[in-house]
Design an enzyme around this catalytic site. Sequence first.
Site, mmCIF file in Angstrom:
data_model
loop_
_atom_site.group_PDB
_atom_site.id
_atom_site.type_symbol
_atom_site.label_atom_id
_atom_site.label_comp_id
_atom_site.label_asym_id
_atom_site.label_seq_id
_atom_site.Cartn_x
_atom_site.Cartn_y
_atom_site.Cartn_z
ATOM 1 N N GLY A 1 19.390 -33.741 -1.719
ATOM 2 C CA GLY A 1 19.671 -32.772 -0.669
ATOM 3 C C GLY A 1 20.826 -31.846 -0.932
ATOM 4 N N HIS B 1 1.029 0.401 10.485
ATOM 5 C CA HIS B 1 1.346 -0.974 10.109
ATOM 6 C C HIS B 1 2.687 -0.997 9.362
ATOM 7 C CE1 HIS B 1 -0.646 0.745 6.587
ATOM 8 N NE2 HIS B 1 -0.058 -0.170 5.839
ATOM 9 N N HIS B 2 3.326 -2.141 9.340
ATOM 10 C CA HIS B 2 4.648 -2.338 8.729
ATOM 11 C C HIS B 2 5.753 -1.577 9.471
ATOM 12 C CE1 HIS B 2 2.439 -4.379 5.766
ATOM 13 N NE2 HIS B 2 2.444 -3.517 4.784
ATOM 14 N N GLU C 1 26.816 -28.928 1.387
ATOM 15 C CA GLU C 1 26.909 -29.006 2.848
ATOM 16 C C GLU C 1 27.438 -30.375 3.288
ATOM 17 O OE1 GLU C 1 26.568 -26.186 3.661
ATOM 18 O OE2 GLU C 1 24.749 -25.202 3.000
ATOM 19 N N ASN D 1 19.751 -35.028 -6.310
ATOM 20 C CA ASN D 1 20.711 -35.889 -5.612
ATOM 21 C C ASN D 1 20.452 -35.911 -4.110
ATOM 22 O OD1 ASN D 1 21.581 -33.305 -5.125
ATOM 23 N ND2 ASN D 1 23.582 -33.550 -6.095
ATOM 24 N N ASP E 1 0.804 -1.225 0.000
ATOM 25 C CA ASP E 1 0.000 0.000 0.000
ATOM 26 C C ASP E 1 0.838 1.278 0.000
ATOM 27 O OD1 ASP E 1 0.787 -0.521 2.640
ATOM 28 O OD2 ASP E 1 -0.990 0.419 3.505
ATOM 29 N N GLU F 1 9.418 -10.834 -2.056
ATOM 30 C CA GLU F 1 10.444 -9.802 -2.230
ATOM 31 C C GLU F 1 11.852 -10.371 -2.339
ATOM 32 O OE1 GLU F 1 6.929 -7.762 -0.280
ATOM 33 O OE2 GLU F 1 8.024 -9.648 0.056
ATOM 34 N N ASP G 1 18.347 -29.918 -6.198
ATOM 35 C CA ASP G 1 17.012 -30.141 -5.631
ATOM 36 C C ASP G 1 16.850 -29.503 -4.256
ATOM 37 O OD1 ASP G 1 18.706 -31.934 -4.352
ATOM 38 O OD2 ASP G 1 17.565 -33.726 -4.868
ATOM 39 N N GLY H 1 26.829 -16.416 -1.974
ATOM 40 C CA GLY H 1 26.461 -17.828 -1.844
ATOM 41 C C GLY H 1 25.133 -18.090 -1.161
#
Length: 579
Positions: free
Chosen positions: A484, A125-126, A488, A482, A40, A62, A455, A424
């Site tokens: 996951g 608001h916000h 990591e 693969n 708004d 966003e 994925d 990253g």
Amino acid sequence: MVDSVDIRTKGLKKPVDVAEYLFKRLHQVGVRSVHGLPGDYNLVALDYLPKANLKWIGSVNELNAAYAADGYARVKGISALITTFGVGELSAINGVAGAYAEHVPVVHIVGGPSTISQKNGMMLHHTLGNGDFNVFANMNKEISVALEKLYRPNEIADQIDSALRECYLKSRPVYLLLPTDMVQAKIEGERLDTPIDLSDFENDPEKEDYVVDVVLKYLHNAKNPIMLVDACAIRHRVVEETKQLVDKTKLPVFVTPMGKGAIDESHPCYGGVYAGEGSLPEVTERVEAADLILTVGALKSDFNTAGFSYRTSQLNTIDLHSTHCTVRYSEYPGVAMKGVLRKLIEKVNPGELKEVKPGPEVKNEVEENKDDSEVIKQAWFWPRIGEYLKENDIVVTETGTANFGIWGTKFPVGVTALSQVLWGSIGWSVGAAQGAALATKDLGDNRRTVLFVGDGSIQLTCQEISTMVRHNAKITIFCICNEGFTIERQIHGEEAEYNDIIEWKWKDLPTVFGATEGKAKSYQIKTKDQLEKLLADEDFNNRDGMQFVELYMPKHDAPRALVLTAKASAKNNEKTGSS
């Protein structure tokens, strides 16, 4: 009684509303499409976009819009993002921070409460409900090269022009807060007849000549010099100068992971990707044997150097940057690389350079990495992709196996490579690919955008597929399935539950997000033979619109460069203050 309109326009030769001025300036600097979400506090401003011949793209959230603006700017040269105060801008802040870290020019426009509301500290608001309307701008201050609050009509035109110039020349985000009561405020529109000066800052001629003479001295005396091109050569628009210097000197030239795509990889002087221990052995040997390394636009982050594993000496290095140059251990502030490169091209005498050994031959080693199994392995896949790619494709790779696997892909001429190696942020590539694909439309060309994403990563930002479908983006998505977060797993927790994901019906995603059969086509690929047939298919290679490839690879298979970099990253993570 004097009419209020007369008061607002008094003394103005060509009165124009602030929003119209801002958006026409965006159009003048190269923006054609605007990303963001309605709220708004920005709705009235959005009504002005068509008047400036700007197209509203919109996004599903966003964060994705910020990623898309990042990708758009990397292809088009600059972009615009519109969010609403507080909730909207904070959702986008991670994407804007990534653009700041990676030197990407994004104009972030935030629709804010009226100046009266802010002055009176109203509980709106916000907001945080504490009357502090500066808190969110303060958060953005650290990731913006200019921050302007458009509060006073007599200053707004100057603020806008200055911010856009800073954004473009410094190639980093700027922040503009546009209160609701300033959207239709009148300012001088005559200024629009004169474009913003976007010419590069000029170096002091004496300082520039001195630096060039010093560089030439070392270059002419070197027995085994090379060039190393990095991301800021692309971001700060010296790719053409770099090419001209390579063409004239015939020096072997290498790129970093973030610099991939800056050099034509079919060029006879091109020697491959250098990232310390993550490089191919022949690349590492050639670069680290050099007695002079001329770097252009270096960003020596951990993933860009395979865990800071360069074995090069600053005594043998000349670094050219957008704000300064460093020759060995001597720094020359305020001497920017563009002027230095242009003068080097002019002054260097190829006849005075020693004849140097060329860099290693670069090719897509498909057969060398092929085994008898039908399983699709990373080592074979990426060179094979090099044969699939076409001239001038846009290639977007996600943080993870794709960012590292693409090192083993030799590009055809004119390929634009987009990656986010420094920041990253997992999921960045999906939004960035949307922005890149729509930027090609705005440029009036018909290039393909090819996205490689895991994925695990796509689950974070998959909703942006709906924006691609909505705008009929010409994009092919390879979703590497693969099980996951492979990157990591390589760093820590190979079998840990937190690196696992639930398997989706991947190839159905375009349909879920609104694609009809005519707007998108999906494939499931589990074997080498299936992939070979797909990559050779004429319709697949030339189809407009979206294509989604559900591509299966082994859970623990990873590119060699990722394995080596992950080990180095894990070691850095283990270091303590007493180490």
